[in-house]
Design a protein around this motif. Structure first.
Motif, PDB file in Angstrom:
ATOM      1  N   ALA A 165       0.826  -1.206   0.000  1.00  0.00           N
ATOM      2  CA  ALA A 165       0.000   0.000   0.000  1.00  0.00           C
ATOM      3  C   ALA A 165       0.859   1.255   0.000  1.00  0.00           C
ATOM      4  O   ALA A 165       0.596   2.209  -0.740  1.00  0.00           O
ATOM      5  CB  ALA A 165      -0.935  -0.008   1.207  1.00  0.00           C
ATOM      6  N   GLU A 166       1.906   1.267   0.817  1.00  0.00           N
ATOM      7  CA  GLU A 166       2.759   2.450   0.923  1.00  0.00           C
ATOM      8  C   GLU A 166       3.482   2.738  -0.393  1.00  0.00           C
ATOM      9  O   GLU A 166       3.777   3.889  -0.711  1.00  0.00           O
ATOM     10  CB  GLU A 166       3.787   2.264   2.044  1.00  0.00           C
ATOM     11  CG  GLU A 166       3.199   2.277   3.446  1.00  0.00           C
ATOM     12  CD  GLU A 166       2.798   3.679   3.893  1.00  0.00           C
ATOM     13  OE1 GLU A 166       3.120   4.654   3.196  1.00  0.00           O
ATOM     14  OE2 GLU A 166       2.142   3.788   4.955  1.00  0.00           O
ATOM     15  N   LEU A 167       3.747   1.711  -1.162  1.00  0.00           N
ATOM     16  CA  LEU A 167       4.406   1.905  -2.453  1.00  0.00           C
ATOM     17  C   LEU A 167       3.560   2.791  -3.367  1.00  0.00           C
ATOM     18  O   LEU A 167       4.091   3.515  -4.221  1.00  0.00           O
ATOM     19  CB  LEU A 167       4.665   0.546  -3.109  1.00  0.00           C
ATOM     20  CG  LEU A 167       5.511   0.502  -4.378  1.00  0.00           C
ATOM     21  CD1 LEU A 167       6.833   1.224  -4.193  1.00  0.00           C
ATOM     22  CD2 LEU A 167       5.750  -0.942  -4.792  1.00  0.00           C
ATOM     23  N   LEU A 168       2.240   2.781  -3.165  1.00  0.00           N
ATOM     24  CA  LEU A 168       1.358   3.596  -3.995  1.00  0.00           C
ATOM     25  C   LEU A 168       1.498   5.090  -3.709  1.00  0.00           C
ATOM     26  O   LEU A 168       1.059   5.920  -4.503  1.00  0.00           O
ATOM     27  CB  LEU A 168      -0.100   3.158  -3.784  1.00  0.00           C
ATOM     28  CG  LEU A 168      -0.436   1.733  -4.239  1.00  0.00           C
ATOM     29  CD1 LEU A 168      -1.882   1.404  -3.913  1.00  0.00           C
ATOM     30  CD2 LEU A 168      -0.165   1.546  -5.729  1.00  0.00           C
ATOM     31  N   ARG A 169       2.124   5.447  -2.590  1.00  0.00           N
ATOM     32  CA  ARG A 169       2.375   6.866  -2.340  1.00  0.00           C
ATOM     33  C   ARG A 169       3.324   7.444  -3.376  1.00  0.00           C
ATOM     34  O   ARG A 169       3.389   8.659  -3.573  1.00  0.00           O
ATOM     35  CB  ARG A 169       2.976   7.060  -0.939  1.00  0.00           C
ATOM     36  CG  ARG A 169       2.027   6.760   0.205  1.00  0.00           C
ATOM     37  CD  ARG A 169       2.677   7.148   1.514  1.00  0.00           C
ATOM     38  NE  ARG A 169       1.972   6.681   2.688  1.00  0.00           N
ATOM     39  CZ  ARG A 169       1.042   7.391   3.349  1.00  0.00           C
ATOM     40  NH1 ARG A 169       0.711   8.587   2.922  1.00  0.00           N
ATOM     41  NH2 ARG A 169       0.464   6.889   4.435  1.00  0.00           N
ATOM     42  N   GLY A 170       4.061   6.572  -4.041  1.00  0.00           N
ATOM     43  CA  GLY A 170       4.987   7.011  -5.067  1.00  0.00           C
ATOM     44  C   GLY A 170       4.387   7.043  -6.457  1.00  0.00           C
ATOM     45  O   GLY A 170       5.112   7.158  -7.445  1.00  0.00           O
ATOM     46  N   ALA A 171       3.036   6.919  -6.537  1.00  0.00           N
ATOM     47  CA  ALA A 171       2.378   6.899  -7.840  1.00  0.00           C
ATOM     48  C   ALA A 171       2.605   8.201  -8.584  1.00  0.00           C
ATOM     49  O   ALA A 171       2.505   9.295  -8.011  1.00  0.00           O
ATOM     50  CB  ALA A 171       0.884   6.644  -7.664  1.00  0.00           C
TER      51      ALA A 171
END
Length: 286
Positions: A165-171
Motif C-alpha cells: 500500500a505504501e508503495l502507492l504513495r509514489g504513484a
C-alpha cells in the motif's frame, strides 16, 4: 489453497534458483454502468486518480479499517518457467504487523513437498518459521528488512501488505481504467507506475526504512501497478510488477495482494530471543 507451477523445458533450475531468495530462498476486465450518477463518479475518479491512489495507505490505517484479512500470490517467471507462491493471513495496518501462512510449490524448495512457512511481519523485520535451510523446526529466523536489497517487497514470497500500500504513495501518472468487481465488491480500477524512491520519502515511519532500502537495491525504481479501490477509498486489490536483471537472465515477479474482512482482530506475538535461530543458514538448501 491452490499452488500453481508451470514449467518450460530447461527452465526449472533457473526459477528454482530465483525462488530460493528469502522464502524464495527456501524455496480485470472493466464493467461500467450507465446513468448520470455513475458518469459523475467516473469523472471524479479520473480527475483525482493520482491523489486517490496515493491516499490508499492512509485510508487503510484509518478509523473503521485499520486491519484486514489478506490473500497473496507471487508469480516468478524466468527461463520460461513460472512458479507461484501463495499466502493467507491477516494484517494490522496501524501497528504495521501481521501473520501469514505461505505455501510454496512442491518444486520451488527442491522437494516434493514443503511445510507451509509461517511469517510474522513487523516494522523493519520479517520472522519465518519452517524456514528450512538447516534451521531447526522449532526455531524462528529473523530478517532485518531494512538491510534487504528489495526491502522485503519480494524476499518473503509475499509483499508485506503495508509496503504494497505504501508503495502507492509514489504513484506518478495514474490512469482511471473504469469500474469492475473484486470478490463481489464494486471497485474502481487504476493503473500507473510508482517510484520506489518517492514512496520511501512519503511513507509512514514504519515502512520508510524498508522502502528506502528497496529504492537503492532495485535497478529500476519504477514499478507498474494496478490498484482497485472501493467507494470508501479502501484498497481491495493491488498488483505490482517487479523486474530483476542483476545477474543472469531477467526475471519478472508479479505480486498480488487482496484485502477483505476489514476490521478483523489481528494478534501478533513476536518470538522471544531464545526462540530465534542465530546459527548459520545453509546455502543452496530450501
Amino acid at each position: 489453497m491452490v499452488v500453481q507451477q508451470h514449467r518450460a523445458k530447461g527452465g526449472a533450475r533457473a526459477v528454482r534458483a530465483l525462488a530460493v531468495m528469502g522464502v524464495m530462498a527456501t524455496a480485470a476486465g472493466c464493467a461500467g454502468g450507465g446513468g448520470v450518477d455513475r458518469a459523475a463518479a467516473a469523472a471524479d475518479a479520473r480527475d483525482g486518480a493520482v491523489e486517490v491512489v496515493r491516499r490508499a495507505a492512509a485510508v487503510l490505517a484509518g478509523e473503521g479499517v485499520a486491519s484486514a484479512e489478506v490473500s497473496t500470490s507471487m508469480e516468478t517467471a524466468s527461463g520460461g518457467t513460472r512458479v507461484t507462491i501463495r499466502g493467507t493471513g491477516a494484517y494490522d495496518f496501524r501497528a504495521g504487523s501481521g501473520r501469514l501462512k505461505v505455501v510454496l510449490p512442491p518444486d520451488a524448495a527442491g522437494e516434493e513437498e514443503h511445510r507451509p512457512i509461517t511469517e510474522l511481519l513487523a516494522p523493519g523485520a520479517l520472522y519465518m518459521m519452517n524456514r528450512g535451510a538447516g534451521v531447526p523446526a522449532d526455531k524462528w529466523v529473523r530478517i532485518d528488512t531494512t538491510a534487504l536489497e528489495d526491502g522485503n517487497l519480494v524476499t518473503g514470497g509475499v509483499t508485506d501488505p503495508m509496503a504494497a500500500a505504501e508503495l502507492l504513495r509514489g504513484a506518478g501518472a495514474v490512469t482511471y481504467v473504469g469500474e469492475t468487481d473484486v470478490a463481489g465488491v464494486a471497485v474502481r480500477h487504476y493503473r500507473g507506475t510508482a517510484d520506489i524512491g518517492r514512496a520511501a520519502r512519503l511513507a509512514a515511519p514504519g515502512a520508510r526504512a524498508s522502502l528506502a532500502a528497496a529504492a537503492k537495491g532495485f535497478r529500476s525504481r519504477a514499478v507498474p501497478f494496478d490498484a482497485y479501490l472501493d467507494e470508501q477509498g479502501r484498497l481491495r486489490k493491488v498488483r505490482h510488477r517487479f523486474s530483476f536483471a542483476n545477474k543472469g537472465p531477467a526475471a519478472e515477479v508479479v505480486s498480488t495482494t487482496l484485502l477483505y474482512g476489514f476490521g478483523v482482530r489481528v494478534t501478533v506475538r513476536l518470538p522471544d530471543e531464545r526462540d530465534i535461530y542465530t546459527g548459520e543458514i545453509e546455502q543452496g538448501r530450501a
